[in-house]
Design a protein around this motif. Sequence first.
Motif, short mmCIF file in Angstrom:
data_model
loop_
_atom_site.label_atom_id
_atom_site.label_comp_id
_atom_site.label_asym_id
_atom_site.label_seq_id
_atom_site.Cartn_x
_atom_site.Cartn_y
_atom_site.Cartn_z
N ASN A 27 0.82 -1.21 0.00
CA ASN A 27 0.00 0.00 0.00
C ASN A 27 0.85 1.27 0.00
OD1 ASN A 27 -2.33 -1.51 -0.04
ND2 ASN A 27 -2.83 -1.21 2.12
N GLY A 29 3.75 1.34 -1.51
CA GLY A 29 4.53 1.31 -2.73
C GLY A 29 6.02 1.14 -2.52
N SER A 319 -1.48 -5.88 -12.82
CA SER A 319 -0.21 -5.58 -12.14
C SER A 319 0.41 -6.83 -11.57
CB SER A 319 -0.41 -4.53 -11.04
OG SER A 319 -1.16 -5.03 -9.96
N ALA A 343 -5.90 -6.29 -1.45
CA ALA A 343 -6.20 -5.20 -2.40
C ALA A 343 -7.69 -4.99 -2.55
CB ALA A 343 -5.56 -5.50 -3.74
N VAL A 348 -7.43 -0.86 -2.82
CA VAL A 348 -6.19 -0.31 -3.36
C VAL A 348 -5.53 -1.36 -4.26
CG1 VAL A 348 -3.91 0.63 -2.87
CG2 VAL A 348 -5.82 1.15 -1.35
N PRO A 350 -2.46 -2.63 -6.31
CA PRO A 350 -1.02 -2.33 -6.33
C PRO A 350 -0.53 -2.00 -7.74
CG PRO A 350 -1.37 -4.70 -6.18
CD PRO A 350 -2.72 -4.05 -6.07
N ASN A 369 1.02 3.07 -10.85
CA ASN A 369 1.01 3.41 -9.42
C ASN A 369 -0.17 2.71 -8.75
OD1 ASN A 369 3.15 5.60 -9.48
ND2 ASN A 369 1.66 6.47 -10.93
N ASN A 370 -0.16 2.72 -7.42
CA ASN A 370 -1.31 2.21 -6.70
C ASN A 370 -2.55 3.00 -7.11
OD1 ASN A 370 0.50 0.59 -5.43
ND2 ASN A 370 0.09 1.32 -3.34
#
Length: 400
Positions: A27, A29, A319, A343, A348, A350, A369-370
Amino acid sequence: MHRVVVTGMGAISPFGVTVNALKNGLNEGRSGLKYDEALKFVVGSVPGERVEDRWAAGQQREMSRASMFALVASDEALSQANAQNLDHDETAVNIGTCMSDLEHIGETAQKVAEGQTRRVSPYFVPRILNNLPAGYVAMKYKMRGGVEATSTACATGLHCIGNAFQSIRYGNSRRALAGAVECALNPIALAGFDRMRALARGDQPSISRPFDKRRAGFVMSEGVGVVFLERLEDAEARGAQILAEVLGYGISSDCYHISTPDPSAIGAVLSMRRALGNASLDPVQIGYVNAHATSTPNGDSVETEAVRKVFPNQNIAVSSIKGHIGHLLGAAGSVEAIATICAMNDNVLPGNRNLEESEEDEGLNLLRNNSKWVDGHPKISICNSFGFGATNASLILKQF
């Protein structure tokens, strides 16, 4: 048939011990990779405490590191599921691993070559058996529903979860602990993969870059992922928190090469389509693909081609978390399934860490990006794992 749900999860990863460590790292990153001066490679080793120190010296001589990892993750999963004290006569265990303790094998081979057979450990054979992590877990919790240890290279984790899911779904087991463990960060394993030209070279964590045009190999990591599966009606009856539902499972074989996927992507396509069929879902019902993508030139390209064929004109979110934690080999699929459940529950997705420029974007949303889950898209995900020996697995998970 029974509906099957996940009520507990346990993990050890390059972010640390526990599922929360994995979730927080993703979360935020962050990267869990670092250059190891002794090994001379960027790797994903477990930081912080030495897990082995939870056991006495005599137990450390008896058990492999993989068995210890499996016990720690299983305890976390059972604790979260509040299932430690259930009657486990009908609980199965399927915890696999990809590679044995190669260092222990090497050390033992040297003793035998030097005629020092009396110095060979009486625990040598148990320490190198791939079913012993599962065996230790079953013995600790008296799980008498059967002990298996599916071993299918880098598809091991998903095969273990998928096979346990099918066993519960069709009434052969009531519940199960399933997943995989990998503890192969040693000079022998790294030398072997390096000779295959499979590993990324360099001293920066950013060399693990799924889908990036500069990708040149994977970064090897260690860890474990285990989930507790049970029938939906049992989970509801005992008031367990339900983390996700397993909807479908598919497998296939490329029948092409021992380590290279078929360029037509037929293996990955069949695996995903069979999972969709097993779940009675249409492709448009899937909102996210958790890709196997290890950061190898051929592997990532073939997988994106497969995703385009299975999910045409969807611009589906895709992803791989191997940019964050590297490739956990046999444990990759089970750890990534746990990450996918997190997720969905955290809303969220990833991103692909270290993805800067790609030639694989066509028709896909390769997350840089997330990202928040796209409005209107169902929280149903498909996870992929592919392994040497032309073996493939896909698992479909739904937020409950």
